[in-house]
Design an enzyme around this catalytic site. Structure first.
Site, PDB file in Angstrom:
ATOM      1  N   GLU A  36       7.427  75.846  66.630  1.00 15.45           N
ATOM      2  CA  GLU A  36       8.775  76.241  67.017  1.00 15.45           C
ATOM      3  C   GLU A  36       8.743  76.433  68.533  1.00 15.45           C
ATOM      4  O   GLU A  36       7.869  77.148  69.040  1.00 15.45           O
ATOM      5  CB  GLU A  36       9.163  77.564  66.329  1.00 15.45           C
ATOM      6  CG  GLU A  36      10.608  77.880  66.657  1.00 15.45           C
ATOM      7  CD  GLU A  36      11.116  79.197  66.099  1.00 15.45           C
ATOM      8  OE1 GLU A  36      10.374  79.882  65.375  1.00 15.45           O
ATOM      9  OE2 GLU A  36      12.272  79.527  66.418  1.00 15.45           O
ATOM     10  N   ARG A 262      -4.940  81.657  59.024  1.00 13.11           N
ATOM     11  CA  ARG A 262      -4.719  81.574  60.465  1.00 13.11           C
ATOM     12  C   ARG A 262      -5.965  82.033  61.188  1.00 13.11           C
ATOM     13  O   ARG A 262      -6.763  82.809  60.673  1.00 13.11           O
ATOM     14  CB  ARG A 262      -3.518  82.347  60.981  1.00 13.11           C
ATOM     15  CG  ARG A 262      -2.975  83.447  60.165  1.00 13.11           C
ATOM     16  CD  ARG A 262      -1.756  84.164  60.718  1.00 13.11           C
ATOM     17  NE  ARG A 262      -1.579  84.196  62.145  1.00 13.11           N
ATOM     18  CZ  ARG A 262      -0.520  83.654  62.740  1.00 13.11           C
ATOM     19  NH1 ARG A 262       0.397  83.031  62.067  1.00 13.11           N
ATOM     20  NH2 ARG A 262      -0.381  83.759  64.055  1.00 13.11           N
ATOM     21  N   LYS A 272       3.135  84.750  69.257  1.00 11.27           N
ATOM     22  CA  LYS A 272       3.972  84.346  70.397  1.00 11.27           C
ATOM     23  C   LYS A 272       4.874  85.487  70.849  1.00 11.27           C
ATOM     24  O   LYS A 272       5.120  85.651  72.034  1.00 11.27           O
ATOM     25  CB  LYS A 272       4.825  83.127  70.009  1.00 11.27           C
ATOM     26  CG  LYS A 272       4.097  81.829  70.223  1.00 11.27           C
ATOM     27  CD  LYS A 272       4.999  80.642  69.917  1.00 11.27           C
ATOM     28  CE  LYS A 272       5.119  80.433  68.433  1.00 11.27           C
ATOM     29  NZ  LYS A 272       5.848  79.219  68.071  1.00 11.27           N
TER      30      LYS A 272
HETATM   31  P1  ATP Z   1       3.267  82.934  66.021  1.00 11.67           P
HETATM   32  O1  ATP Z   1       3.078  83.899  64.901  1.00 11.67           O
HETATM   33  O2  ATP Z   1       2.268  83.025  67.089  1.00 11.67           O
HETATM   34  O3  ATP Z   1       4.664  82.917  66.551  1.00 11.67           O
HETATM   35  P2  ATP Z   1       3.965  80.735  64.434  1.00 11.67           P
HETATM   36  O4  ATP Z   1       3.256  80.403  63.177  1.00 11.67           O
HETATM   37  O5  ATP Z   1       5.303  81.331  64.321  1.00 11.67           O
HETATM   38  O6  ATP Z   1       3.004  81.532  65.350  1.00 11.67           O
HETATM   39  P3  ATP Z   1       4.701  78.040  65.005  1.00 11.67           P
HETATM   40  O7  ATP Z   1       5.219  77.479  66.260  1.00 11.67           O
HETATM   41  O8  ATP Z   1       5.602  78.117  63.849  1.00 11.67           O
HETATM   42  O9  ATP Z   1       4.119  79.467  65.349  1.00 11.67           O
HETATM   43  O10 ATP Z   1       3.343  77.328  64.585  1.00 11.67           O
HETATM   44  C1  ATP Z   1       3.124  75.943  64.581  1.00 11.67           C
HETATM   45  C2  ATP Z   1       1.960  75.665  63.669  1.00 11.67           C
HETATM   46  O11 ATP Z   1       0.805  76.338  64.110  1.00 11.67           O
HETATM   47  C3  ATP Z   1       2.248  76.149  62.268  1.00 11.67           C
HETATM   48  O12 ATP Z   1       1.865  75.158  61.363  1.00 11.67           O
HETATM   49  C4  ATP Z   1       1.398  77.385  62.147  1.00 11.67           C
HETATM   50  O13 ATP Z   1       0.991  77.558  60.822  1.00 11.67           O
HETATM   51  C5  ATP Z   1       0.229  77.093  63.074  1.00 11.67           C
HETATM   52  N1  ATP Z   1      -0.349  78.331  63.579  1.00 11.67           N
HETATM   53  C6  ATP Z   1       0.282  79.326  64.229  1.00 11.67           C
HETATM   54  N2  ATP Z   1      -0.549  80.356  64.503  1.00 11.67           N
HETATM   55  C7  ATP Z   1      -1.768  79.981  64.011  1.00 11.67           C
HETATM   56  C8  ATP Z   1      -3.055  80.607  63.952  1.00 11.67           C
HETATM   57  N3  ATP Z   1      -3.264  81.817  64.477  1.00 11.67           N
HETATM   58  N4  ATP Z   1      -4.061  79.928  63.369  1.00 11.67           N
HETATM   59  C9  ATP Z   1      -3.859  78.706  62.855  1.00 11.67           C
HETATM   60  N5  ATP Z   1      -2.687  78.070  62.866  1.00 11.67           N
HETATM   61  C10 ATP Z   1      -1.636  78.688  63.428  1.00 11.67           C
HETATM   62 MG    MG Z   2       6.528  79.988  62.825  1.00 15.78          MG
END
Ligand code: ATP
Ligand code: MG
Length: 557
Positions: A36, A262, A272
Site C-alpha cells: 500500500e 512477518r 509503517k
Molecule cells: P505495515 O504494518 O508496516 O504497514 P503492511 O503489511 O500494512 O505493513 P503493505 O504495504 O500492505 O504493508 O505490505 C506489502 C506486503 O509486504 C504485504 O504482502 C505484507 O504482507 C508484506 N509485509 C509487510 N510487513 C512485513 C513483514 N514485517 N514481514 C514480511 N512481510 C511483510
Molecule cells: Mg497492509
C-alpha cells in the site's frame, strides 16, 4: 525461530514444487508484491519482496508489482516512486506494467453489482456504533442487520445512489451477505464498499465510493492471474472470505492465498505507521535517514542489496511468529563489506604528528593494497609527508604494556608506511597535547627497523598536507530497547539518544574525496563506511558509518 526455518527449501518452495508435480500449477507461477503506498518500504517488506520475486525467479514465473491503493486518504505519489526505486535497488524487476488495484475499480464495481443481483450483498444503513453491536464477539454470534432483507432492486438503486454521491460519508455501506453467526468474524457480513469523498492519486475524483481491502485484494489477484497469493499471518483469518469472494464472483482465475510469519527484528520497529511517526515527529531526518529500517534508509546507511537478500534467506520463512536478532542482519552486512569493500584510512579525532627528521618539502607516494585478499581491487597511492594526523586516542604520554599504540619514548608503525619514535610533545596553555614530535626510521618501510627493535602496534594516519577534511557520521541502533515495537506510542521513549554522532573535523586519505556516492570502504581499524548518496561531494566529503568492525553493542569494545 530456527524450528520453523527450512533453509534452502522453505515451505512455500515446497508448496510450489508440489503444485507443479500434482498439476494444480500447469502454467507459469505468478506471484505479486502488493504494497500500500502509504509509506516507505521496510526490512519486513524486503523479506516479502525476496520471497515473491525470488519464488518467481526460481520457478521461471513472474512477479507483479501491484499498489494496493484502496485508502486514498493515506496514500501518496512520493511513496509510489520510492517503492519502485527500492525494489529495483534490491535487484528485482516486476513483470509487465506497474499495476494498481485502482485499475480494477470498474470491474470491482461490476462484481459488487453481481453480488447484489445474486442476493449476496446489501446496502446497510447501520451507524458504525450500531454495526459494532450487531457484529457480536468472539464468543457470541452477531445479529442480522435490519437492512439485510432489502430487495435486489432496492439495493441496486441505493448502491447506484452511493456511487453518484447522493449520500454523505458514513451514511451507509455495502456489505456482503454471508453469515452473522459465523464463528469467523470476518464472515459476518463484511463491508465491501464505503463512501469516501476524497480524491484518489490514480483515479482523481471519479469515485466517491471505495472498495475495502478484503473485497479488492483477492479479486485483483484473480484478474491478474496470480497463482500463489502470499501474505503475512494476520490475513489467515481472512482466507475464508478471500475464498468466498472467489467462489461467488465470475472471476477469470482461482488464486490461492498462503500465509507466512512477518519478519520481526529486535531493536527495530517494522510498522509503517510507527516509522511515519518517527519522520513526522522529526526523531529522524526523513524516511531515508540512515538509522531507519526502511530500504531507503538502509541503502543510505551503506547496507548492500546482496547482504539484505542474504539476511532474508538466512532467516528463512516461518509459519509462526518469531523475532530475529538484529545482530544477524548486522552480521550479513559486515560479512559482505568485509569481502568487498576496499580499505582506506580516515582519522576521526586528529592529533598532529611532526616528523622532525623528515625533510619539510619531501613527499613520497607509498602504495597500499586495496584489500588484503582481493587482487582485483586496485592498489592505492598514499602521500607521506613531514606532518601527519593520527587518532588522538592512539597516543599517550605514558602507558602500560597493554597500550600497543604510540607512547612517548616508544615506537609505533604507521600502517603501510614507516616506524615512528615519539620524542616530545607540544602542549597548549591548558596542558592538552596539540602536537607530538617524532623521528622516523627511513629503512622501516615494509621492513623491520634498522635497530632491530620492533614496534608493538600499527596505527592508521593521514598526511596533513594532502589529506582532505571530511564529515563522518557515526550511526548506532535507533532503539536501545529490545522490543520497541511492542505496545503503542511509548516506542518513542526507547529511542537511543546516541544513535547519531557527527564528527566534522575528520581527515581522509585524498583519493577518498573522489569516491562516488554510495561507494563503501573499510576505514582501517574503525569500521565500514559509505559515501553519503545525497550529501557527499568531493569538496565536502560526507561518510556514514554502515557498521562497526566488531559488535560493540553494550559497550563490548
Ligand atoms: P505495515 O504494518 O508496516 O504497514 P503492511 O503489511 O500494512 O505493513 P503493505 O504495504 O500492505 O504493508 O505490505 C506489502 C506486503 O509486504 C504485504 O504482502 C505484507 O504482507 C508484506 N509485509 C509487510 N510487513 C512485513 C513483514 N514485517 N514481514 C514480511 N512481510 C511483510
Ligand atoms: Mg497492509
Amino acid at each position: 525461530m530456527t524450528d520453523n526455518v527450512v533453509s534452502g527449501n522453505n515451505f512455500l518452495r515446497t508448496i510450489v514444487t508440489e503444485d507443479i508435480a500434482s498439476g494444480r500449477l500447469s502454467g507459469e507461477l505468478v506471484t505479486r508484491f502488493p504494497p500500500e503506498p502509504n509509506g516507505f518500504l521496510h526490512i519486513g517488506h524486503a523479506k516479502s519482496i525476496c520471497l515473491n520475486f525470488g519464488l518467481a525467479e526460481q520457478f521461471g514465473g513472474r512477479c507483479h508489482l501491484r499498489f494496493d491503493d484502496t485508502n486514498p486518504a493515506k496514500e501518496e505519489q512520493a511513496y509510489i516512486d520510492a517503492i519502485q526505486e527500492d525494489i529495483r535497488w534490491l535487484g528485482f524487476e516486476w513483470s509487465g506494467p506497474i499495476r494498481y488495484a485502482s485499475d480494477y475499480f470498474d470491474t470491482l464495481f461490476e462484481y459488487a453489482v453481481h453480488l447484489i443481483r445474486n442476493g449476496n450483498a446489501y446496502v446497510c444503513d447501520l451507524s458504525a456504533d450500531e454495526a459494532r453491536e450487531y457484529r457480536g464477539t468472539l464468543t457470541e454470534p452477531g445479529k442480522n442487520s435490519p437492512y439485510r432483507e432489502r430487495s435486489v432492486e432496492e439495493n441496486l438503486a441505493l448502491f447506484s445512489d452511493m456511487k453518484e454521491g447522493v449520500f454523505d460519508e458514513g451514511h451507509c455501506v455495502l456489505r456482503a451477505k454471508i453469515d452473522m453467526a459465523a464463528p469467523n468474524i470476518n464472515l459476518r457480513d463484511p463491508i465491501i464498499y464505503r463512501i469516501r469523498k476524497v480524491s484518489h492519486h490514480q483515479t482523481a475524483d471519479k469515485w466517491c465510493i471505495y472498495p475495502t481491502y478484503d473485497f479488492t485484494h483477492g479479486q485483483s489477484d484473480a484478474l491478474e492471474g496470480i497463482t500463489h497469493s502470499i501474505c503475512t499471518l494476520e490475513f489467515e483469518d481472512h482466507r475464508p472470505l478471500y475464498e468466498w469472494f472467489i467462489a461467488n464472483l465470475p472471476v477469470p482465475a482461482q488464486p490461492k492465498q498462503y500465509e507466512f510469519a512477518r519478519l520481526n527484528v529486535n531493536y527495530t520497529v517494522t510498522s509503517k505507521r510507527k516509522l511515519k511517526m518517527l519522520v513526522d515527529e522529526k526523531v529522524v531526518d526523513g524516511w531515508d535517514d540512515p538509522r531507519m529500517p526502511t530500504i531507503a534508509g538502509m541503502r543510505r546507511r551503506g547496507f548492500t542489496p546482496a547482504s539484505l537478500k542474504r539476511f532474508c534467506e538466512m532467516v528463512g520463512v516461518a509459519r509462526s511468529e518469531g523475532v530475529v536478532d538484529v545482530a544477524m542482519l548486522e552480521h550479513a552486512i559486515r560479512d559482505d563489506l568485509d569481502k568487498n569493500a576496499p580499505r582506506a584510512m580516515c582519522v576521526m579525532e586528529p592529533l598532529k604528528i611532526v616528523i622532525t627528521n623528515y625533510p619539510s618539502e619531501k613527499v613520497e607516494w607509498l602504495t597500499a593494497p586495496g584489500h588484503p585478499n582481493r587482487d582485483d581491487l586496485a592498489e592505492r597511492s598514499l602521500p607521506f609527508s613531514r606532518e601527519v594526523f593520527i587518532e588522538r586516542d592512539d597516543f599517550r604520554e605514558e602507558a602500560n604494556k597493554k597500550f600497543k599504540r604510540l607512547v612517548l619514548g616508544k615506537k609505533v608503525r604507521l600502517r603501510n608506511a614507516y616506524v615512528l619514535l615519539a620524542e616530545s610533545v607540544v602542549k597548549d596553555a591548558d596542558g592538552n597535547v596539540v602536537e607530538v614530535h617524532c623521528t622516523y626510521d627511513d629503512a622501516s618501510h615494509g621492513a623491520d627497523p634498522a635497530d632491530g627493535v620492533k614496534p608493538k602496534g600499527v596505527i592508521h594516519w593521514v598526511s596533513a598536507s594532502h589529506g582532505k577534511r571530511a564529515t563522518v557520521r557515526l550511526y548506532d541502533r535507533l532503539f536501545s530497547h529490545e522490543s520497541p515495537d511492542r505496545g503503542g506510542e511509548e516506542f518513542l521513549d526507547h529511542v537511543n539518544p546516541d544513535s547519531l554522532r557527527v564528527l566534522e573535523g575528520c581527515w581522509i586519505e585524498p583519493s577518498l574525496a573522489d569516491a562516488l556516492p554510495e561507494a563503501s570502504f573499510q576505514f582501517e581499524r574503525t569500521g565500514y563506511f559509505v559515501a553519503d548518496r545525497v550529501e557527499h561531494r568531493s569538496d565536502a566529503p560526507v561518510f556514514n558509518r554502515s557498521i562497526a568492525l566488531r559488535d560493540t553493542w553494550n559497550g563490548g569494545q
